[in-house]
Design an enzyme around this catalytic site. Structure first.
Site, PDB file in Angstrom:
ATOM      1  N   ASP A  39      17.692  78.798  12.516  1.00  0.00           N
ATOM      2  CA  ASP A  39      16.339  78.493  12.053  1.00  0.00           C
ATOM      3  C   ASP A  39      16.439  77.508  10.889  1.00  0.00           C
ATOM      4  O   ASP A  39      17.310  77.654  10.026  1.00  0.00           O
ATOM      5  CB  ASP A  39      15.639  79.780  11.609  1.00  0.00           C
ATOM      6  CG  ASP A  39      14.156  79.599  11.404  1.00  0.00           C
ATOM      7  OD1 ASP A  39      13.763  78.865  10.464  1.00  0.00           O
ATOM      8  OD2 ASP A  39      13.374  80.194  12.162  1.00  0.00           O
ATOM      9  N   ILE A  40      15.555  76.518  10.857  1.00  0.00           N
ATOM     10  CA  ILE A  40      15.603  75.523   9.776  1.00  0.00           C
ATOM     11  C   ILE A  40      15.030  76.060   8.461  1.00  0.00           C
ATOM     12  O   ILE A  40      15.205  75.448   7.419  1.00  0.00           O
ATOM     13  CB  ILE A  40      14.901  74.199  10.160  1.00  0.00           C
ATOM     14  CG1 ILE A  40      13.425  74.428  10.453  1.00  0.00           C
ATOM     15  CG2 ILE A  40      15.618  73.528  11.321  1.00  0.00           C
ATOM     16  CD1 ILE A  40      12.630  73.143  10.595  1.00  0.00           C
ATOM     17  N   VAL A 106       5.010  78.827  16.641  1.00  0.00           N
ATOM     18  CA  VAL A 106       5.399  77.850  17.668  1.00  0.00           C
ATOM     19  C   VAL A 106       4.999  78.420  19.027  1.00  0.00           C
ATOM     20  O   VAL A 106       5.404  79.529  19.369  1.00  0.00           O
ATOM     21  CB  VAL A 106       6.914  77.554  17.631  1.00  0.00           C
ATOM     22  CG1 VAL A 106       7.299  76.559  18.718  1.00  0.00           C
ATOM     23  CG2 VAL A 106       7.319  77.020  16.257  1.00  0.00           C
ATOM     24  N   HIS A 110       9.991  82.862  21.599  1.00  0.00           N
ATOM     25  CA  HIS A 110      11.265  82.840  20.876  1.00  0.00           C
ATOM     26  C   HIS A 110      11.500  84.192  20.230  1.00  0.00           C
ATOM     27  O   HIS A 110      10.569  84.895  19.860  1.00  0.00           O
ATOM     28  CB  HIS A 110      11.321  81.714  19.838  1.00  0.00           C
ATOM     29  CG  HIS A 110      10.211  81.705  18.832  1.00  0.00           C
ATOM     30  ND1 HIS A 110       8.916  81.325  19.151  1.00  0.00           N
ATOM     31  CD2 HIS A 110      10.202  82.013  17.525  1.00  0.00           C
ATOM     32  CE1 HIS A 110       8.165  81.400  18.061  1.00  0.00           C
ATOM     33  NE2 HIS A 110       8.919  81.826  17.061  1.00  0.00           N
ATOM     34  N   HIS A 112      13.592  85.937  17.116  1.00  0.00           N
ATOM     35  CA  HIS A 112      14.332  85.748  15.875  1.00  0.00           C
ATOM     36  C   HIS A 112      15.433  86.806  15.829  1.00  0.00           C
ATOM     37  O   HIS A 112      15.177  87.969  16.144  1.00  0.00           O
ATOM     38  CB  HIS A 112      13.437  85.975  14.660  1.00  0.00           C
ATOM     39  CG  HIS A 112      12.301  85.021  14.542  1.00  0.00           C
ATOM     40  ND1 HIS A 112      12.341  83.923  13.698  1.00  0.00           N
ATOM     41  CD2 HIS A 112      11.079  85.004  15.140  1.00  0.00           C
ATOM     42  CE1 HIS A 112      11.184  83.277  13.788  1.00  0.00           C
ATOM     43  NE2 HIS A 112      10.407  83.909  14.658  1.00  0.00           N
TER      44      HIS A 112
END
Length: 125
Positions: A39-40, A106, A110, A112
């Protein structure tokens, strides 16, 4: 801003762009069904994202429309990432935000993976 997971898939979302190679990612896993990367904006010492390669907005969308092979491949990828990164023994947390009440940001399914420290209770009380 949280998104509405009932909306149609947006081909220009950040994860779709990563899958097309238009944006870079620090990849830790890649196969026919899933991609995992750092993750950014990490929320834990280790914060990875695992995404299916298909165009799915949410878990309910994915479970309704994905093939059995895609579903099995994605679930197996999450487990493989946890094993490959040495998270099984110390432990890790999986989180999938779906829709605006959960703050999904988003519009691509997804998961995490949070790890690298004691994470505390699941939800703030």
């Amino acid at each position: 801003m949280p998104i509405d997971a009932t909306q149609p898939y947006d081909d220009n979302n950040i994860f779709a762009r990563i899958l097309r190679g238009e944006l870079p990612s620090k990849t830790v896993y890649d196969d026919d069904y899933a991609l995992a990367f750092h993750d950014i904006n990490p929320q834990a010492p280790l914060h990875l994202l695992v995404i299916p390669k298909g165009a799915y907005v949410s878990w309910d969308d994915f479970s309704a429309r994905a093939s059995d092979a895609e579903i099995a491949g994605f679930v197996r990828a999450v487990g493989q990432v946890a094993r490959d990164t040495g998270l099984v023994v110390p432990g890790y947390r999986l989180l999938a935000n779906i829709g605006p009440d959960s703050h999904q940001e988003v519009p691509h399914l997804h998961v995490h993976i949070f790890a690298g420290q004691k994470l505390g209770p699941m939800l703030a009380r």
